[in-house]
Design a protein around this motif. Structure first.
Motif, PDB file in Angstrom:
ATOM      1  N   VAL A  74     -46.235 -53.923 -56.919  1.00  0.00           N
ATOM      2  CA  VAL A  74     -47.400 -53.901 -56.494  1.00  0.00           C
ATOM      3  C   VAL A  74     -47.744 -54.933 -55.691  1.00  0.00           C
ATOM      4  O   VAL A  74     -47.258 -56.263 -55.807  1.00  0.00           O
ATOM      5  CB  VAL A  74     -48.351 -53.975 -57.662  1.00  0.00           C
ATOM      6  CG1 VAL A  74     -49.768 -53.698 -57.278  1.00  0.00           C
ATOM      7  CG2 VAL A  74     -48.062 -52.946 -58.782  1.00  0.00           C
ATOM      8  N   VAL A  75     -48.540 -54.812 -54.396  1.00  0.00           N
ATOM      9  CA  VAL A  75     -48.808 -55.607 -53.380  1.00  0.00           C
ATOM     10  C   VAL A  75     -50.345 -56.060 -53.937  1.00  0.00           C
ATOM     11  O   VAL A  75     -50.921 -55.135 -53.558  1.00  0.00           O
ATOM     12  CB  VAL A  75     -48.584 -55.454 -52.128  1.00  0.00           C
ATOM     13  CG1 VAL A  75     -49.090 -56.451 -51.124  1.00  0.00           C
ATOM     14  CG2 VAL A  75     -47.007 -55.080 -51.764  1.00  0.00           C
ATOM     15  N   TYR A  76     -50.877 -57.275 -54.283  1.00  0.00           N
ATOM     16  CA  TYR A  76     -52.302 -57.440 -54.163  1.00  0.00           C
ATOM     17  C   TYR A  76     -52.391 -58.834 -54.072  1.00  0.00           C
ATOM     18  O   TYR A  76     -51.469 -59.905 -53.971  1.00  0.00           O
ATOM     19  CB  TYR A  76     -52.591 -56.829 -55.308  1.00  0.00           C
ATOM     20  CG  TYR A  76     -52.127 -57.581 -56.699  1.00  0.00           C
ATOM     21  CD1 TYR A  76     -53.074 -58.648 -57.544  1.00  0.00           C
ATOM     22  CD2 TYR A  76     -51.031 -57.670 -57.038  1.00  0.00           C
ATOM     23  CE1 TYR A  76     -52.765 -59.174 -58.452  1.00  0.00           C
ATOM     24  CE2 TYR A  76     -50.434 -58.568 -58.370  1.00  0.00           C
ATOM     25  CZ  TYR A  76     -51.303 -59.140 -59.149  1.00  0.00           C
ATOM     26  OH  TYR A  76     -50.989 -59.915 -60.017  1.00  0.00           O
ATOM     27  N   SER A  77     -53.731 -59.401 -54.240  1.00  0.00           N
ATOM     28  CA  SER A  77     -54.133 -60.892 -53.974  1.00  0.00           C
ATOM     29  C   SER A  77     -55.232 -61.060 -55.059  1.00  0.00           C
ATOM     30  O   SER A  77     -55.772 -60.344 -55.829  1.00  0.00           O
ATOM     31  CB  SER A  77     -54.446 -61.215 -52.525  1.00  0.00           C
ATOM     32  OG  SER A  77     -55.675 -60.518 -52.493  1.00  0.00           O
ATOM     33  N   HIS A  78     -55.008 -62.338 -55.692  1.00  0.00           N
ATOM     34  CA  HIS A  78     -56.122 -62.640 -56.441  1.00  0.00           C
ATOM     35  C   HIS A  78     -57.351 -63.126 -56.074  1.00  0.00           C
ATOM     36  O   HIS A  78     -57.456 -64.080 -55.047  1.00  0.00           O
ATOM     37  CB  HIS A  78     -55.508 -63.757 -57.551  1.00  0.00           C
ATOM     38  CG  HIS A  78     -54.280 -63.307 -58.144  1.00  0.00           C
ATOM     39  ND1 HIS A  78     -52.925 -63.291 -57.639  1.00  0.00           N
ATOM     40  CD2 HIS A  78     -54.263 -62.762 -59.742  1.00  0.00           C
ATOM     41  CE1 HIS A  78     -52.243 -62.884 -58.716  1.00  0.00           C
ATOM     42  NE2 HIS A  78     -52.766 -62.547 -59.865  1.00  0.00           N
ATOM     43  N   GLY A 112     -44.048 -64.600 -52.675  1.00  0.00           N
ATOM     44  CA  GLY A 112     -45.099 -64.721 -51.489  1.00  0.00           C
ATOM     45  C   GLY A 112     -44.340 -64.713 -50.197  1.00  0.00           C
ATOM     46  O   GLY A 112     -43.611 -63.729 -50.025  1.00  0.00           O
ATOM     47  N   ASP A 113     -44.480 -65.420 -49.150  1.00  0.00           N
ATOM     48  CA  ASP A 113     -44.358 -65.341 -48.016  1.00  0.00           C
ATOM     49  C   ASP A 113     -42.469 -65.124 -48.037  1.00  0.00           C
ATOM     50  O   ASP A 113     -42.165 -65.990 -48.772  1.00  0.00           O
ATOM     51  CB  ASP A 113     -44.680 -66.348 -46.951  1.00  0.00           C
ATOM     52  CG  ASP A 113     -46.154 -66.207 -46.757  1.00  0.00           C
ATOM     53  OD1 ASP A 113     -46.793 -65.005 -47.019  1.00  0.00           O
ATOM     54  OD2 ASP A 113     -46.950 -67.232 -46.455  1.00  0.00           O
ATOM     55  N   LYS A 114     -41.900 -64.348 -47.125  1.00  0.00           N
ATOM     56  CA  LYS A 114     -40.458 -64.409 -46.839  1.00  0.00           C
ATOM     57  C   LYS A 114     -39.728 -64.254 -48.249  1.00  0.00           C
ATOM     58  O   LYS A 114     -38.635 -64.388 -48.325  1.00  0.00           O
ATOM     59  CB  LYS A 114     -40.082 -65.636 -46.337  1.00  0.00           C
ATOM     60  CG  LYS A 114     -40.556 -66.087 -44.787  1.00  0.00           C
ATOM     61  CD  LYS A 114     -40.180 -67.146 -44.326  1.00  0.00           C
ATOM     62  CE  LYS A 114     -40.839 -67.583 -43.021  1.00  0.00           C
ATOM     63  NZ  LYS A 114     -40.330 -68.805 -42.614  1.00  0.00           N
ATOM     64  N   GLY A 115     -40.488 -63.655 -49.164  1.00  0.00           N
ATOM     65  CA  GLY A 115     -39.748 -63.218 -50.308  1.00  0.00           C
ATOM     66  C   GLY A 115     -39.381 -64.250 -51.420  1.00  0.00           C
ATOM     67  O   GLY A 115     -38.779 -64.104 -52.457  1.00  0.00           O
ATOM     68  N   ILE A 116     -40.017 -65.353 -51.183  1.00  0.00           N
ATOM     69  CA  ILE A 116     -39.761 -66.460 -52.069  1.00  0.00           C
ATOM     70  C   ILE A 116     -40.588 -66.337 -53.371  1.00  0.00           C
ATOM     71  O   ILE A 116     -41.776 -65.891 -53.393  1.00  0.00           O
ATOM     72  CB  ILE A 116     -40.156 -67.941 -51.386  1.00  0.00           C
ATOM     73  CG1 ILE A 116     -39.511 -68.265 -50.271  1.00  0.00           C
ATOM     74  CG2 ILE A 116     -40.142 -69.192 -52.268  1.00  0.00           C
ATOM     75  CD1 ILE A 116     -39.933 -69.210 -49.230  1.00  0.00           C
ATOM     76  N   ILE A 117     -39.984 -66.626 -54.570  1.00  0.00           N
ATOM     77  CA  ILE A 117     -40.672 -66.467 -55.977  1.00  0.00           C
ATOM     78  C   ILE A 117     -41.434 -67.470 -56.056  1.00  0.00           C
ATOM     79  O   ILE A 117     -41.054 -68.656 -56.008  1.00  0.00           O
ATOM     80  CB  ILE A 117     -39.386 -66.288 -56.784  1.00  0.00           C
ATOM     81  CG1 ILE A 117     -38.565 -65.434 -56.864  1.00  0.00           C
ATOM     82  CG2 ILE A 117     -40.230 -66.430 -58.258  1.00  0.00           C
ATOM     83  CD1 ILE A 117     -37.461 -65.225 -57.838  1.00  0.00           C
ATOM     84  N   PRO A 152     -51.000 -68.501 -56.274  1.00  0.00           N
ATOM     85  CA  PRO A 152     -51.959 -68.548 -55.329  1.00  0.00           C
ATOM     86  C   PRO A 152     -53.225 -67.773 -55.547  1.00  0.00           C
ATOM     87  O   PRO A 152     -52.889 -66.601 -55.751  1.00  0.00           O
ATOM     88  CB  PRO A 152     -51.425 -68.702 -53.942  1.00  0.00           C
ATOM     89  CG  PRO A 152     -50.145 -68.030 -54.233  1.00  0.00           C
ATOM     90  CD  PRO A 152     -49.793 -67.873 -55.632  1.00  0.00           C
ATOM     91  N   ILE A 153     -54.304 -68.328 -55.057  1.00  0.00           N
ATOM     92  CA  ILE A 153     -55.505 -67.430 -54.920  1.00  0.00           C
ATOM     93  C   ILE A 153     -55.718 -66.886 -53.466  1.00  0.00           C
ATOM     94  O   ILE A 153     -55.428 -67.726 -52.527  1.00  0.00           O
ATOM     95  CB  ILE A 153     -56.759 -68.358 -55.301  1.00  0.00           C
ATOM     96  CG1 ILE A 153     -58.185 -67.495 -55.612  1.00  0.00           C
ATOM     97  CG2 ILE A 153     -57.353 -69.396 -54.300  1.00  0.00           C
ATOM     98  CD1 ILE A 153     -59.198 -67.929 -56.226  1.00  0.00           C
ATOM     99  N   LEU A 157     -49.432 -61.134 -52.401  1.00  0.00           N
ATOM    100  CA  LEU A 157     -48.181 -61.322 -53.160  1.00  0.00           C
ATOM    101  C   LEU A 157     -47.658 -59.938 -53.547  1.00  0.00           C
ATOM    102  O   LEU A 157     -48.149 -59.021 -53.760  1.00  0.00           O
ATOM    103  CB  LEU A 157     -48.586 -61.957 -54.554  1.00  0.00           C
ATOM    104  CG  LEU A 157     -49.255 -63.538 -54.427  1.00  0.00           C
ATOM    105  CD1 LEU A 157     -49.627 -63.930 -56.058  1.00  0.00           C
ATOM    106  CD2 LEU A 157     -48.178 -64.512 -53.908  1.00  0.00           C
ATOM    107  N   VAL A 158     -46.141 -59.842 -53.498  1.00  0.00           N
ATOM    108  CA  VAL A 158     -45.419 -58.656 -53.892  1.00  0.00           C
ATOM    109  C   VAL A 158     -45.202 -59.093 -55.539  1.00  0.00           C
ATOM    110  O   VAL A 158     -44.473 -60.224 -55.926  1.00  0.00           O
ATOM    111  CB  VAL A 158     -44.263 -58.722 -53.376  1.00  0.00           C
ATOM    112  CG1 VAL A 158     -43.343 -57.449 -53.765  1.00  0.00           C
ATOM    113  CG2 VAL A 158     -44.554 -58.390 -51.802  1.00  0.00           C
TER     114      VAL A 158
END
Length: 186
Positions: A74-78, A112-117, A152-153, A157-158
């Motif tokens: 799921v792709v979403y943000s807090h 997050g960005d570039k697939g970094i956990i 992060p808020i 995020l994936v």
């Protein structure tokens, strides 16, 4: 001398009024009566956002019924900081106590960005412990985490969620829908 005594008595009376007012406000804030809580929130001109308890996402698990492991992305943000949870909503009513104890394996990974956990959580959750029961929805909380301490808020995020040992829960309460939401402090 009389002036000092009168001033001292006036100070004691003023102090008692302040303490009694503070106690009344404190009792209203922690009261179980919604009318008193509402009065307190209006007094302090404070209110929670109306959408704070709305799910950030709620997605059905589309695998075959009875599968032991299921995964979804799921792709979403807090939207808000504070305590959040990921869990699942059950279609069938969850009655307590649960006769047959069940555990579910949960692995959640936010990228997050570039697939970094950004953050990862892995747990074995007993379904007899974390559950919610309501008129419209009932289910289980699986993983709790803090925003922005863990993730992060207001950043996209994936979120990869892998649930294992689901066959018994799916048969008893399925089909299941996975959700994420904020848990308000008040």
């Amino acid at each position: 001398m009389t002036y000092t005594v009168a001033l001292g008595l006036l100070g004691v009376v003023a102090g008692m009024i302040i303490v009694l007012t503070w106690l009344r406000l404190r009792d209203a804030a922690f009261s179980v009566r919604k009318s008193e809580q509402s009065w307190m929130l209006k007094l302090l001109n404070f209110s929670l956002p109306k959408d704070i308890t709305e799910p950030l996402f709620e997605v059905g698990l589309e695998n075959e019924r009875g599968d032991s492991a299921k995964s979804l992305t799921v792709v979403y943000s807090h939207k808000y900081s504070g305590l959040h949870e990921i869990g699942f909503v059950c279609e069938q009513r969850v009655t307590m106590p649960i006769n047959a104890p069940m555990t579910v394996g949960v692995q959640v990974r936010w990228r997050g960005d570039k697939g970094i956990i950004v953050y990862e959580a892995k747990e074995e959750v007993s379904l007899t412990e974390l559950w919610f029961n309501g008129a419209a929805r009932n289910g289980f909380s699986l993983v709790r985490y803090q925003v922005p301490d863990c993730v992060p808020i207001k950043k996209r995020l994936v979120c990869e969620i892998i649930l294992s040992d689901l066959s018994q829960a799916d048969e008893s309460y399925g089909p299941l829908r996975v959700y994420s939401r904020a848990i308000p402090a008040l």
